[in-house]
Motif scaffolding. Structure first.
Motif, short mmCIF file in Angstrom:
data_model
loop_
_atom_site.label_atom_id
_atom_site.label_comp_id
_atom_site.label_asym_id
_atom_site.label_seq_id
_atom_site.Cartn_x
_atom_site.Cartn_y
_atom_site.Cartn_z
N ALA A 1 -10.16 -0.99 -9.45
CA ALA A 1 -8.88 -1.56 -9.06
C ALA A 1 -8.69 -2.97 -9.62
CB ALA A 1 -8.78 -1.60 -7.53
N ALA A 2 -7.44 -3.39 -9.66
CA ALA A 2 -7.08 -4.73 -10.12
C ALA A 2 -6.09 -5.34 -9.13
CB ALA A 2 -6.45 -4.65 -11.51
N ARG A 3 -6.01 -6.66 -9.15
CA ARG A 3 -5.10 -7.42 -8.25
C ARG A 3 -5.32 -7.08 -6.79
NH1 ARG A 3 0.17 -5.80 -11.64
NH2 ARG A 3 -0.30 -6.93 -13.57
N VAL A 4 -6.56 -6.93 -6.41
CA VAL A 4 -6.90 -6.58 -5.03
C VAL A 4 -6.80 -7.85 -4.19
CG1 VAL A 4 -8.71 -5.68 -3.52
CG2 VAL A 4 -8.34 -4.67 -5.78
N ASN A 5 -5.98 -7.81 -3.14
CA ASN A 5 -5.57 -9.06 -2.51
C ASN A 5 -5.99 -9.24 -1.06
OD1 ASN A 5 -3.79 -7.50 -1.06
ND2 ASN A 5 -1.96 -8.72 -1.54
N ASN A 6 -7.05 -8.57 -0.61
CA ASN A 6 -7.49 -8.82 0.76
C ASN A 6 -9.00 -8.73 0.87
OD1 ASN A 6 -7.03 -9.41 3.55
ND2 ASN A 6 -5.07 -8.32 3.38
N SER A 7 -9.52 -9.29 1.94
CA SER A 7 -10.97 -9.38 2.12
C SER A 7 -11.27 -9.55 3.60
CB SER A 7 -11.50 -10.58 1.33
OG SER A 7 -10.92 -11.78 1.83
N GLY A 8 -12.53 -9.70 3.93
CA GLY A 8 -12.93 -9.98 5.31
C GLY A 8 -12.56 -8.84 6.24
N CYS A 9 -12.24 -9.19 7.47
CA CYS A 9 -11.93 -8.16 8.48
C CYS A 9 -10.60 -7.47 8.22
CB CYS A 9 -11.96 -8.77 9.88
SG CYS A 9 -13.64 -9.12 10.45
N THR A 10 -9.82 -7.99 7.27
CA THR A 10 -8.57 -7.30 6.90
C THR A 10 -8.70 -6.63 5.54
OG1 THR A 10 -7.72 -9.39 6.05
CG2 THR A 10 -7.05 -8.78 8.28
N ALA A 11 -9.92 -6.46 5.07
CA ALA A 11 -10.15 -5.87 3.74
C ALA A 11 -9.47 -4.51 3.59
CB ALA A 11 -11.65 -5.74 3.48
N PHE A 12 -9.40 -3.77 4.69
CA PHE A 12 -8.80 -2.42 4.61
C PHE A 12 -7.32 -2.46 4.24
CE2 PHE A 12 -7.96 -3.94 8.81
CZ PHE A 12 -6.78 -3.34 9.22
N LEU A 13 -6.69 -3.64 4.39
CA LEU A 13 -5.27 -3.77 4.04
C LEU A 13 -5.06 -4.11 2.57
CD1 LEU A 13 -4.10 -5.91 7.12
CD2 LEU A 13 -3.69 -3.46 6.73
N ALA A 14 -6.14 -4.19 1.80
CA ALA A 14 -6.04 -4.66 0.42
C ALA A 14 -5.05 -3.84 -0.40
CB ALA A 14 -7.42 -4.63 -0.23
N LYS A 15 -4.12 -4.55 -1.03
CA LYS A 15 -3.17 -3.92 -1.95
C LYS A 15 -3.55 -4.34 -3.36
CE LYS A 15 -1.03 -2.13 1.42
NZ LYS A 15 0.25 -2.29 2.09
N GLY A 16 -3.02 -3.61 -4.32
CA GLY A 16 -3.33 -3.91 -5.71
C GLY A 16 -2.95 -2.70 -6.53
N ILE A 17 -3.65 -2.48 -7.65
CA ILE A 17 -3.45 -1.24 -8.41
C ILE A 17 -4.79 -0.54 -8.49
CG2 ILE A 17 -2.74 -0.26 -10.62
CD1 ILE A 17 -0.42 -1.99 -10.43
N TYR A 18 -4.83 0.65 -7.91
CA TYR A 18 -6.09 1.39 -7.77
C TYR A 18 -6.03 2.65 -8.62
CZ TYR A 18 -6.98 -1.47 -3.62
OH TYR A 18 -7.20 -2.52 -2.77
N PHE A 19 -7.13 2.93 -9.30
CA PHE A 19 -7.26 4.22 -9.99
C PHE A 19 -8.44 4.97 -9.38
CE2 PHE A 19 -9.14 7.05 -13.11
CZ PHE A 19 -8.03 7.85 -13.39
N PHE A 20 -8.14 6.14 -8.82
CA PHE A 20 -9.17 6.96 -8.15
C PHE A 20 -9.53 8.18 -8.98
CE2 PHE A 20 -7.27 4.73 -4.59
CZ PHE A 20 -8.30 4.58 -3.66
N LEU A 21 -10.80 8.54 -8.98
CA LEU A 21 -11.22 9.87 -9.43
C LEU A 21 -11.73 10.57 -8.18
CD1 LEU A 21 -13.23 9.40 -12.76
CD2 LEU A 21 -10.90 10.29 -12.48
N LEU A 22 -11.03 11.66 -7.79
CA LEU A 22 -11.33 12.31 -6.51
C LEU A 22 -12.00 13.65 -6.76
CD1 LEU A 22 -7.96 11.29 -4.90
CD2 LEU A 22 -10.21 10.34 -4.35
#
Ligand SMILES: *[C@@H]1O[C@H](CO)[C@@H](O)[C@H](O)[C@H]1NC(C)=O
Ligand SMILES: *[C@@H]1O[C@H](CO)[C@@H](O)[C@H](O)[C@H]1NC(C)=O
Ligand SMILES: *[C@@H]1O[C@H](CO)[C@@H](O)[C@H](O)[C@H]1NC(C)=O
Ligand SMILES: *[C@@H]1O[C@H](CO)[C@@H](O)[C@H](O)[C@H]1NC(C)=O
Ligand SMILES: *[C@@H]1O[C@H](CO)[C@@H](O)[C@H](O)[C@H]1NC(C)=O
Ligand SMILES: *[C@@H]1O[C@H](CO)[C@@H](O)[C@H](O)[C@H]1NC(C)=O
Ligand SMILES: *[C@@H]1O[C@H](CO)[C@@H](O)[C@H](O)[C@H]1NC(C)=O
Ligand SMILES: *[C@@H]1O[C@H](CO)[C@@H](O)[C@H](O)[C@H]1NC(C)=O
Length: 680
Positions: A575-596
């Motif tokens: 991912a890129a531009r990931v914008n959260n951390s700490g106890c709110t890490a789960f809210l992190a927005k950005g651009i994610y590429f997943f291989l599922l």
């Protein structure tokens, strides 16, 4: 007396002060009616969570210098206590620290950096007191938010950590806590005590119960009613007490500690906070130890609690660090007073000053050496600390006279050390030796300025440490960053990868190392298989680690990934531009590429949780096979190649403009990463 008239004029508006002039006030300093409580030391916390992460990879010279400023006696903060997090595999404020037992069948004492930092502290000060406290626990010890399902099992886990410290690292742990700012279980504390005693750790003291704020002292009632619990616990620790305890706690007689305090940026306010709490925790609350969270701001800028360390060293790539002002206001106490000294009684060397501020006096065990520490922090100009002060109060310039009565009257000279915090844009002065002052017939007078700290001491050993030569200049994160993970030992963390959720450890590659089919070498592996017992209020189960510079907008991230067939995750992401951390890490927005792997798809998403999927496509994915993912974000365009073939290349309107790069997994479970390249 121009200053005095001016102040009188100001007081006209203030009913309480109409007839006073901040003139001279006398204070008695005497040991003749005995001494009061024992001084138990000043310390700081590494961890809670991952606060020392970036220090490990500093250039050796600068790393040693930073450690000197923290731990070396008569040099800088010269701390008496180092408290560390017992890693629990869960996010604990700024990052995740690894447990020594990810599972009942897993045990390892080479993880993380707390062992290392404890050894470095001991090297500099063999007398430093070591304390450990869990923020979180690995999942096998209970469920969600409960580590007391089987109290013997949890006690065994904690005692193993103490044993590991002794056997593997030759470190003696002195103090152990229960669970940071979370419920304590009386039965557990008793079993912990028994387990410690049975396994040769009778000397390890238990601190209870590390609760927060006003609730901190409730444990006194419980201790009073339960003899065995009371006998198990050596001291009472509260967090962010705002310098106050309760009358009941004071009367109870057990040592009272502010076992976590400060949590303030390391600027002039932070320095004032340290000065105030180091004095007033005793003056108001009879607390004999204060421990700052945190030791060192050694985590990425723009993650949570930016700057909340006694000093800052968060650029291993440049080697730059800053010896911040809280180091020097701490030195006013730590460089002169040692554990085992005693405070003098209130009214005989301890108290508040008539026109604001406070003073404490301490004597050596032979009662021949004396320190008087004075602070004049004006809490109407700044709220210095968390929960403190309860009522802002104005501090005025004032003259004070100490009368060293009785046996202390023999003292002829005192060394004067001074700091002034430039909170009104005036110049600051840090820990300056103003020379020796004469004590005439036991009398010593001093004019006090506001927002200052003074130490009057019989000791001539104070020293303001400094480093010769030029320090490396600050630099932002390198624009081209590569890591193939081959330079580390197994179980280490990779430099600069700040794990937020999950645990990423160096492991020897299984079979071929990577996409390039090179044999041997290491990979970076996400190793958590199931959810830990959390510290944060939200269950976070999507592992990821941040790297780079939060301010970056455009970047490309390339990494080889492999998901095995044993205990595997469902998918991996870059991912890129990931914008959260700490106890709110789960809210992190950005651009994610997943291989599922579970649904045999790739997906591009704005978020970690994949609730905002932008695009997706089928993809045949095999376990045990390496894939090379290259994600590139540039303005409104995102391009992804897998194994050199473009799978996505489209306009993706920018939401959050900037953030870190990240690697991670879709669910808990094993995944390997290799040949990481990040370019701005
Ligand atoms: C402190 O004493 C000095 C010297 O006697 C005097 O000039 C000054 O006004 C006094 N300051 C205060 C605040 O009383
Ligand atoms: C609790 O843990 C202990 C030690 O790990 C173990 O021997 C015991 O069987 C466990 N008790 C239960 C009820 O699971
Ligand atoms: C272990 O530490 C103690 C000091 O705490 C030291 O005296 C001893 O030499 C150390 N042992 C080893 C093997 O390093
Ligand atoms: C880090 O953050 C602080 C405060 O937010 C800021 O003043 C400083 O410039 C930042 N440093 C870098 C290198 O970005
Ligand atoms: C301390 O000395 C001062 C001045 O010598 C005197 O006024 C005061 O009563 C003494 N205080 C005590 C507690 O002995
Ligand atoms: C997979 O998990 C099982 C238990 O759940 C464990 O026994 C085994 O060692 C694990 N294997 C790996 C490679 O983690
Ligand atoms: C990105 O798209 C938005 C509209 O979605 C536009 O306002 C903005 O100017 C574009 N930015 C760039 C760098 O093209
Ligand atoms: C992260 O970015 C989103 C937009 O994508 C924004 O709504 C959110 O406030 C940002 N979070 C932080 C902590 O900046």
């Amino acid at each position: 007396m121009a200053l005095c008239r001016k102040l009188s004029f100001l007081f006209v508006a203030n009913l309480f002060f109409t007839n006073v002039c901040a003139g001279n006030t006398d204070y008695t300093v005497s040991v003749d009616s005995g001494v009061a409580r024992r001084f138990d030391g000043i310390g700081a916390i590494s961890g809670g969570g991952a606060t020392s992460k970036l220090l490990v990879n500093y250039p050796l010279k600068e790393r040693a210098e930073v450690l000197d400023f923290l731990f070396k006696p008569q040099y800088g903060a010269s701390l008496h206590i180092l408290k560390v997090e017992i890693g629990g595999d869960a996010q604990s404020s700024i990052g995740t620290e690894s447990s020594h037992m990810h599972d009942s069948w897993d045990e390892n004492y080479q993880r993380g950096y707390e062992w290392w930092i404890m050894k470095e502290a001991k090297k500099r000060n063999p007398d430093i007191i070591l304390a450990g406290l869990p923020w979180a626990f690995p999942g096998w010890l209970g469920y969600a938010w409960w580590p007391y399902e089987n109290i013997s099992r949890t006690a065994d886990y904690v005692v193993r950590w103490i044993e590991g410290a002794a056997k593997v690292h030759n470190l003696t742990i002195d103090i152990i806590g229960i669970w940071n700012e979370k419920p304590y279980d009386v039965g557990y504390v008793k079993v912990l005590r028994k387990t410690l005693d049975a396994r040769g750790f009778k000397n390890v003291q238990i601190i209870a119960a590390d609760q927060i704020g006003i609730d901190s002292w409730d444990v006194v009632d419980v201790l009073k009613k339960d003899k065995e619990f009371n006998a198990a616990v050596s001291m009472i620790g509260g967090h962010y007490p705002g310098t106050y305890t309760t009358d009941e706690a004071k009367k109870f007689g057990k040592p009272l500690w502010s076992s976590e305090d400060y949590s303030t940026r390391n600027d002039e306010r932070g320095a004032g906070c340290m000065a105030r709490i180091l004095n007033q925790n005793y003056v108001n609350g009879l607390m004999t130890s204060t421990i700052a969270w945190n030791l060192l701001d050694s985590y990425y800028n723009d993650t949570w609690y930016n700057g909340h360390g006694l000093m800052t060293a968060n650029q291993p790539w440049s080697g730059h660090y800053k010896v911040s002002s809280p180091i020097w206001t701490t030195a006013h106490t730590t460089q002169f007073t040692q554990v085992g000294w005693h405070y003098l009684p209130h009214g005989h060397g301890v108290g508040t000053l008539k026109f604001g501020g406070s003073y404490v006096s301490l004597v050596s065990p032979d009662r021949k050496q004396l320190n008087i520490i004075i602070e004049t922090m004006d809490t109407t100009t700044a709220d210095f600390c968390v929960n403190e002060p309860q009522q802002p109060s104005k501090v005025l310039p004032q003259n004070i006279t100490f009368h060293l009565n009785g046996t202390l009257g023999k003292i002829q000279t005192l060394q004067l050390w001074y700091s002034h915090l430039g909170l009104h844009k005036e110049e600051s002065v840090y820990f300056k030796h103003l020379g020796e002052i004469k004590v005439t017939n036991g009398v010593v007078s001093l004019p006090l300025t506001v927002n200052s700290v003074y130490t009057l001491t019989t000791l001539k050993t104070g020293h303001k440490g400094s480093v010769l030569g030029r320090q490396p200049s600050p630099r932002s994160f390198p624009p081209i960053y590569k890591d193939n993970f081959d330079s580390y030992a197994a179980y280490e963390e990779a430099a600069n990868f700040a794990q937020q959720v999950g645990v990423f450890e160096i492991r020897p590659a299984e079979g071929s190392k990577s996409h390039n089919h090179v044999a041997g070498g290491n990979v970076l592996r996400q190793v958590l298989l199931y959810a830990p017992i959390h510290w944060c209020p939200t269950l976070m189960v999507q592992p990821f680690a941040l790297i780079g510079d939060y301010k970056w907008h455009d970047m490309s991230v390339t990494v080889d990934v492999r998901v095995g067939h044993v205990n595997a995750t469902d998918g991996v992401f870059v991912a890129a531009r990931v914008n959260n951390s700490g106890c709110t890490a789960f809210l992190a927005k950005g651009i994610y590429f997943f291989l599922l792997f579970d649904i045999q798809q790739w997906q591009v998403s704005y978020d970690l949780a994949r609730t905002e999927v932008i695009s997706h496509g089928d993809y045949h994915l095999s376990h045990d096979q390496w894939y090379k993912i290259a994600l590139k974000v540039k303005g409104n365009f995102t391009a992804v190649r897998v194994d050199g073939k473009t799978v996505f290349n489209k306009e993706v309107p920018v939401r959050n403009k900037n953030g870190f790069a990240a690697i991670g997994t879709d669910t808990l479970g094993l995944a390997d990463f290799d040949n990481f390249v990040l370019t701005a």
